[in-house]
Motif scaffolding. Structure first.
Motif, short mmCIF file in Angstrom:
data_model
loop_
_atom_site.label_atom_id
_atom_site.label_comp_id
_atom_site.label_asym_id
_atom_site.label_seq_id
_atom_site.Cartn_x
_atom_site.Cartn_y
_atom_site.Cartn_z
N HIS A 75 0.82 -1.21 0.00
CA HIS A 75 0.00 0.00 0.00
C HIS A 75 0.86 1.26 0.00
CE1 HIS A 75 -3.88 -1.90 0.27
NE2 HIS A 75 -3.54 -2.59 1.34
N ARG A 76 2.04 1.20 0.63
CA ARG A 76 2.87 2.39 0.71
C ARG A 76 3.36 2.86 -0.65
NH1 ARG A 76 3.72 3.81 5.79
NH2 ARG A 76 3.41 2.24 7.44
N SER A 77 3.30 1.98 -1.64
CA SER A 77 3.72 2.39 -2.99
C SER A 77 2.78 3.43 -3.58
CB SER A 77 3.78 1.17 -3.91
OG SER A 77 2.48 0.63 -4.13
N MET A 78 1.60 3.61 -2.99
CA MET A 78 0.63 4.57 -3.49
C MET A 78 0.67 5.91 -2.76
SD MET A 78 -1.19 3.38 -6.01
CE MET A 78 -2.67 4.41 -5.92
N VAL A 79 1.48 6.03 -1.70
CA VAL A 79 1.45 7.24 -0.88
C VAL A 79 1.77 8.49 -1.70
CG1 VAL A 79 2.60 8.44 1.02
CG2 VAL A 79 1.91 6.05 1.29
N ALA A 80 2.82 8.44 -2.50
CA ALA A 80 3.21 9.61 -3.28
C ALA A 80 2.15 9.97 -4.32
CB ALA A 80 4.55 9.37 -3.96
N THR A 81 1.57 8.96 -4.96
CA THR A 81 0.52 9.23 -5.95
C THR A 81 -0.72 9.80 -5.27
OG1 THR A 81 1.29 7.59 -7.54
CG2 THR A 81 -1.05 8.13 -7.60
N ASN A 82 -1.06 9.29 -4.09
CA ASN A 82 -2.20 9.86 -3.36
C ASN A 82 -1.98 11.34 -3.08
OD1 ASN A 82 -3.39 7.34 -3.34
ND2 ASN A 82 -2.79 6.85 -1.24
N ALA A 83 -0.75 11.71 -2.72
CA ALA A 83 -0.44 13.12 -2.46
C ALA A 83 -0.58 13.95 -3.73
CB ALA A 83 0.96 13.25 -1.87
N LEU A 84 -0.13 13.41 -4.84
CA LEU A 84 -0.26 14.14 -6.11
C LEU A 84 -1.73 14.33 -6.49
CD1 LEU A 84 2.60 12.46 -8.17
CD2 LEU A 84 2.48 14.87 -7.49
N ARG A 85 -2.57 13.37 -6.11
CA ARG A 85 -3.99 13.46 -6.44
C ARG A 85 -4.75 14.41 -5.51
NH1 ARG A 85 -4.50 6.99 -7.92
NH2 ARG A 85 -4.25 7.28 -10.19
N THR A 86 -4.15 14.75 -4.41
CA THR A 86 -4.82 15.65 -3.46
C THR A 86 -4.12 17.01 -3.45
OG1 THR A 86 -3.56 14.58 -1.67
CG2 THR A 86 -5.80 13.80 -2.05
N ARG A 87 -2.99 17.10 -2.74
CA ARG A 87 -2.27 18.38 -2.69
C ARG A 87 -1.81 18.82 -4.07
NH1 ARG A 87 2.60 18.28 0.31
NH2 ARG A 87 2.55 16.01 0.47
N GLY A 88 -1.38 17.86 -4.90
CA GLY A 88 -0.96 18.21 -6.25
C GLY A 88 -2.07 18.83 -7.06
N THR A 89 -3.29 18.32 -6.90
CA THR A 89 -4.43 18.89 -7.61
C THR A 89 -4.71 20.32 -7.14
OG1 THR A 89 -5.39 16.70 -7.91
CG2 THR A 89 -6.88 18.58 -8.16
N GLU A 90 -4.66 20.54 -5.84
CA GLU A 90 -4.86 21.89 -5.33
C GLU A 90 -3.85 22.86 -5.93
OE1 GLU A 90 -4.46 21.23 -1.15
OE2 GLU A 90 -6.61 20.86 -0.85
N ASN A 91 -2.60 22.45 -6.00
CA ASN A 91 -1.56 23.32 -6.53
C ASN A 91 -1.73 23.58 -8.02
OD1 ASN A 91 -0.52 23.30 -3.94
ND2 ASN A 91 1.04 21.75 -4.38
N LEU A 92 -2.15 22.57 -8.75
CA LEU A 92 -2.35 22.75 -10.19
C LEU A 92 -3.59 23.59 -10.48
CD1 LEU A 92 -1.34 19.23 -11.49
CD2 LEU A 92 -0.20 21.39 -12.01
N LEU A 93 -4.60 23.49 -9.64
CA LEU A 93 -5.76 24.37 -9.80
C LEU A 93 -5.36 25.82 -9.59
CD1 LEU A 93 -8.50 22.23 -8.01
CD2 LEU A 93 -8.51 22.91 -10.42
N ALA A 94 -4.50 26.06 -8.61
CA ALA A 94 -4.01 27.42 -8.40
C ALA A 94 -3.23 27.91 -9.62
CB ALA A 94 -3.14 27.47 -7.14
#
Length: 306
Positions: A75-94
């Protein structure tokens, strides 16, 4: 149009960049790798805004993940992708708002409908809730990240958002560069499918859906993107091995994968996507009706990979 593409260095992003450029669009890749036009860590909000300062774009595409083909065991292999899908999305929306973009296209995948056996019926964007809340803490993190990514995009002010929910990728850059080496090392096993099947899509077809979503599609819509024939994971692997002359995948009982919980969960899931909305509204269709035909075509076109 001017397109800002986060994830341009990934297998989907590379194909999307080629196809967007061929269609006459100007593409700027955004990410940490040296192959990107604009360099920034997508999880660093200030760095993202600095990278796009003074620039204008018509469309922002969020196709960034941190997935590695051989890291799906835990499951830990998904941690970085999960962050990109959450915080990364917020940053790209900005970044989209700062650069005057009007459209925001996000990459998602079939497991956003929830891991597990969904039965033999076809999943449409309307008959099955996306991002259901689960009781398993790790799976909730993965599905929740996909749920959050879509929610952030669809609720963003002054932006037309479209989400593309992909089946499993195969094709050039995936089958030959990722799956085939694992089969040759006997490190990618198959389990009895017991009638279970998953949806597949050629990565170049997936990239073509990105181009179509940049150019058209209904704002606020999600689109399933998959070929017309769901197939068991093991059957797909068998065809890759046969087409490229690799050893047959090892057959193991499902319980043996319990130490690799993400692989165990994925191989015990059943998700059959219906992509008819994309065919109607985007004008998208798969090159091959099923991944077996697609794998054979790839092997025939890439003799050097044998």
């Amino acid at each position: 149009m001017k397109v800002l593409l986060a994830g341009a260095s990934g297998v989907l992003g590379r194909s999307a960049t080629r196809q967007l450029t061929a269609a006459g669009h100007e593409v700027s890749g955004l990410g940490r790798s040296a192959t990107n036009t604009l360099r920034a860590d997508l999880l660093d909000a200030d760095a993202v805004l600095r990278a796009v300062d003074g620039l204008t774009f018509d469309v922002v595409v969020h196709a960034a993940t941190a997935l590695q083909g051989e890291s799906m065991a835990g499951h830990r292999s998904m941690v970085a992708t999960n962050a990109l899908r959450t915080r990364g999305t917020e940053n790209l929306l900005a970044a989209a708002r700062a650069t005057g973009a009007r459209r925001f296209v996000v990459e998602s995948m079939m497991f956003g409908y929830g891991y597990g056996d969904h039965g033999t019926g076809l999943i449409t964007e309307e008959n099955t809730p996306f991002g259901p809340r689960g009781t398993n803490a790790w799976l909730e993190r993965h599905v929740g990240a996909m749920r959050t990514k879509e929610r952030l995009a669809f609720t963003a002010e002054r932006l037309e958002a479209i989400s593309l929910r992909f089946g499993f990728f195969y094709g050039a850059g995936v089958t030959d560069d990722d799956v085939l080496p694992q089969l040759r090392k006997r490190s990618l096993p198959a389990v009895a499918d017991h009638g279970r099947a998953l949806s597949w899509v050629d990565v170049d077809d997936a990239a073509r859906a990105v181009v179509l979503a940049v150019e058209s599609g209904t704002p606020g819509r999600a689109y399933n993107i998959a070929d017309r024939t769901p197939l068991p994971f093991g059957r797909h692997l068998q065809e890759v091995a046969a087409a490229f002359g690799a050893p047959k995948p090892l057959r193991v009982p499902l319980w043996l994968l319990r130490p690799a919980p993400l692989a165990h969960t994925g191989m015990s899931s059943q998700l059959r996507l219906d992509a008819s909305r994309a065919e109607r509204e985007l004008g998208w269709s798969p090159t091959h009706d099923d991944s077996l035909t697609g794998v054979r075509a790839l092997a025939a076109a890439r003799p050097a990979a044998v």
